[in-house]
Write an enzyme that holds these catalytic residues in place. Structure first.
Site, PDB file in Angstrom:
ATOM      1  N   GLN A   6       5.377   5.990   0.000  1.00 43.38           N
ATOM      2  CA  GLN A   6       4.742   7.299  -0.139  1.00 43.38           C
ATOM      3  C   GLN A   6       5.373   8.082  -1.286  1.00 43.38           C
ATOM      4  O   GLN A   6       4.693   8.804  -2.005  1.00 43.38           O
ATOM      5  CB  GLN A   6       4.857   8.065   1.187  1.00 43.38           C
ATOM      6  CG  GLN A   6       3.723   9.004   1.445  1.00 43.38           C
ATOM      7  CD  GLN A   6       2.368   8.372   1.202  1.00 43.38           C
ATOM      8  OE1 GLN A   6       2.172   7.172   1.318  1.00 43.38           O
ATOM      9  NE2 GLN A   6       1.421   9.186   0.792  1.00 43.38           N
ATOM     10  N   ASP A  12      -3.744   2.880   3.841  1.00 39.55           N
ATOM     11  CA  ASP A  12      -4.161   3.232   2.481  1.00 39.55           C
ATOM     12  C   ASP A  12      -5.246   2.307   1.968  1.00 39.55           C
ATOM     13  O   ASP A  12      -6.063   2.701   1.137  1.00 39.55           O
ATOM     14  CB  ASP A  12      -2.965   3.133   1.528  1.00 39.55           C
ATOM     15  CG  ASP A  12      -2.103   4.368   1.578  1.00 39.55           C
ATOM     16  OD1 ASP A  12      -2.573   5.387   2.121  1.00 39.55           O
ATOM     17  OD2 ASP A  12      -0.959   4.331   1.085  1.00 39.55           O
TER      18      ASP A  12
END
Lengths: 429, 429
Positions: free
Chosen positions: A255, A356
């Site tokens: 991230q 994601d």
């Protein structure tokens, strides 16, 4: 990464702060771009492609030839991966198309609502260092499931005037073929005002830098809907003694690599795990090509030791993270205590990058604490829910007096009269 | 009312315009109020109650005594009406709580989402000439069905410092007892920033004048969510030869009485019906206590003759009315052609005021063309939909290579590594 040990509740609001972003200069630039696009349309877009993207473009619209050609430029391996991701995302998002029942609220009065697709939607896909084709899946799939009539895609050209083939290929796989070579705030302005080539849309979706974010807020003030307010990406991990430090470190780094303003947090009631995670981060970060941005973002980030799991959850809800990994033995029991989060990943094998790309859930999620009131993108984001009601003569006779009484009490005599007139004529029938 | 006969398509965008509202001065005033409330909290609110509402107030919070007392001040007839309306609204809104299935997108990968109530919501109920207690039902019922933890209500005091008993009674019926005597932009500012007495909320709902509308937009820019952008009320009626002119006239007038900037429209392919409706309006308007505002709003309004029903529908979709009445014989067949509208009323007996009060649907709806992209208030407005995913070892082995390929193609190596690391350790198990 700053480490905090048993922070007092009074400090939590400080500990929930995101990195400050100064948006003042951006706002003026965006205002100018909107005015220029409104006045000069395509010619502004072509000029800005030259000055901002360094690209000489003749046609804003990507040609069919370019789209077809992209099929040959994407590797079979990537094509397969995109198709697997598409299948999972489609399977999950299809489950969001739930039909609601018609309800007879009183005899003769039936109410229901219907999902109706937003007619024209615009998807924005940023350019920059990497082609974010995964976001096309995340926006395009719910848009096609919803049945939007017109789905257009704007993305900045590369300096040679082309669009990355992975972007064109992914759009093509979804049947999206109205693609424009325009990026940044000017793309949002074009979709808000419409130009000779680019149609005005009803709602704009997609991520972007500060200029794009500001432009979307400007679009909203002009009456064009947007998916949600945006901010830098974030992840919070709740860990316990059963968590695997190397996994958590990798998740935090994944991230953090999004950009220097991303923020990641590890919370636990087990200090040993926290320290091991911090050590692992130091090791793993050395291997990353985006080491610099990642290091800056890690410097903005926090490791917090709390007294127990309950406090970890409580802090997580106060922070309202975009992504939440619960890497604890009793993750399943903690689900019901999650109040504020965009998307939640349970256990040691639900890594955030799965969401994601390919697990099936959406990756366009509320950041910056917006998870307290906003949901991530879903099929819902691409429809309006229109309510319908049908009242029979009998129904109006039932409910008419109630309406008359309430309208009169609110001082709205014409509201009352619309009922009284009908009741009177029914009595005379 | 201006009458248009077979207007050309090129004129439609002009014919879809709403009355222009100049918001410039309002914006400065609202900015100042926000700053003052942020700095001085309650004392600003007490001062503004004095200067703007003419009310000397000691306690911003309505006391339990005031709430209990209101029960005696509301007539039994009105109490009964409120309870019938509540029952219908509750019955319909309950149907919106649909549970979605868990989906196994690939072997070992399960995705789902959960409705989680927004914790703190603020409802704004305007004061002015009439107590809009019906809006408390429309906001409070979905808020309680969603399960919001804290529901507060702000409404301006009357000049004697009290709140209208119908407002207190309705809130009480829903179990809402945190009520504050504060109105206008200062109420929105208080709920956005929080003061000594009034808590900061996550999302603000409710109608209001230009100051309130501007304040809600300001709140949104500060990160507080709002129900939807607002504008003056509107109604469009589609009529045919079977429509009853006096009913339609009454419906148009009921929407027009909301204020001078409201807008109503009648469209038909039957000129005779249009002329009869216009005549009826002239007659009925004489009987209305709010004749002046209503006349101004009627002056802003349109009667349009189209060639056929298809064109009527097409124009209605282009206009995207807040309320749409289809008073045609084949209303049921036309449902599927409605693309843009807030709430739709079918047939001669589904008058718009039924939906305003008691049929069961919500009356907080998108105006000003926002129905193209926004839905009315529903239980959805009071929840976040949080996604969850659980991936087993087998699931990650299945999907891992797909994620690795996509992350690498997007140049996000840390994303890839979070998977690779796990796959490697699984292979070594």
């Amino acid at each position: 990464m700053k480490k905090y040990i048993y922070p007092k509740k009074e400090t939590w609001s400080y500990l929930c702060q995101r990195p400050y972003i100064d948006n003042n200069k951006v706002s003026d630039v965006v205002e100018k771009i909107f005015n220029s696009v409104k006045q000069n349309g395509d010619s502004t877009l072509l000029n800005l492609a030259k000055t901002l993207d360094g690209a000489n473009i003749e046609n804003l619209k990507v040609s069919n030839f370019e789209i077809t050609n992209a099929r040959d430029l994407v590797s079979d391996k990537l094509k397969r991966a995109i198709k697997i991701a598409k299948s999972n995302i489609q399977k999950y998002h299809s489950s969001q198309l739930v039909k609601e029942p018609k309800v007879e609220t009183s005899v003769g009065i039936t109410c229901w609502r219907k999902n109706v697709a937003i007619e024209k939607v615009g998807l924005y896909i940023p350019g920059g260092t990497a082609p974010l084709f995964s976001t096309i899946l995340m926006l395009g799939i719910p848009a096609t499931l919803a049945g939007c009539d017109k789905i257009i895609l704007c993305t900045p050209p590369q300096s040679d005037g082309t669009i990355h083939p992975a972007i064109l290929y992914t759009a093509d796989v979804l049947g999206i073929n109205e693609i424009y070579k325009v990026g940044g705030a000017q793309a949002i302005a074009a979709m808000s005002h419409g130009t000779e080539t680019i149609p005005k849309v009803d709602k704009i979706f997609g991520p972007g830098n500060q200029y794009v974010t500001e432009a979307k807020s400007k679009a909203q003030s002009l009456g064009v809907a947007i998916d949600m307010p945006a901010g830098p990406s974030e992840l919070l991990v709740i860990a316990d003694g059963t968590s695997i430090p190397s996994y958590i470190a990798a998740d935090l780094l994944s991230q953090a690599e999004h950009g220097a303003d991303s923020q990641v947090t590890i919370v636990s009631h087990n200090e040993f795990i926290i320290d091991q995670v911090l050590n692992e981060i130091k090791k793993q970060i050395q291997l990353l090509p985006r080491k610099n941005e990642t290091q800056q973002s890690i410097a903005n980030s926090r490791a917090i030791l709390f007294k127990n799991e309950r406090e970890c959850l409580e802090y997580s809800n106060a922070y309202a993270p975009e992504h939440l990994i619960i890497a604890s033995a009793n993750a399943d029991d903690l689900i019901n205590k999650v109040v504020n989060a965009g998307s939640v990943f349970l256990g040691n094998y639900s890594c955030e990058s799965a969401g994601d790309y390919a697990s099936g859930t959406n990756h366009t999620l509320p950041t910056n604490g917006y998870a307290k009131a906003y949901s991530g993108v879903s099929v819902d984001s691409f429809v309006k829910k229109i309510t319908f009601q049908k009242i029979s003569k009998e129904g109006l006779e039932n409910i008419g007096p109630t309406i008359e009484t309430m309208a009169a009490a609110e001082g709205l005599q014409a509201h009352r009269m619309a009922v009284s007139l009908r009741l009177k004529s029914l009595r005379n029938e």
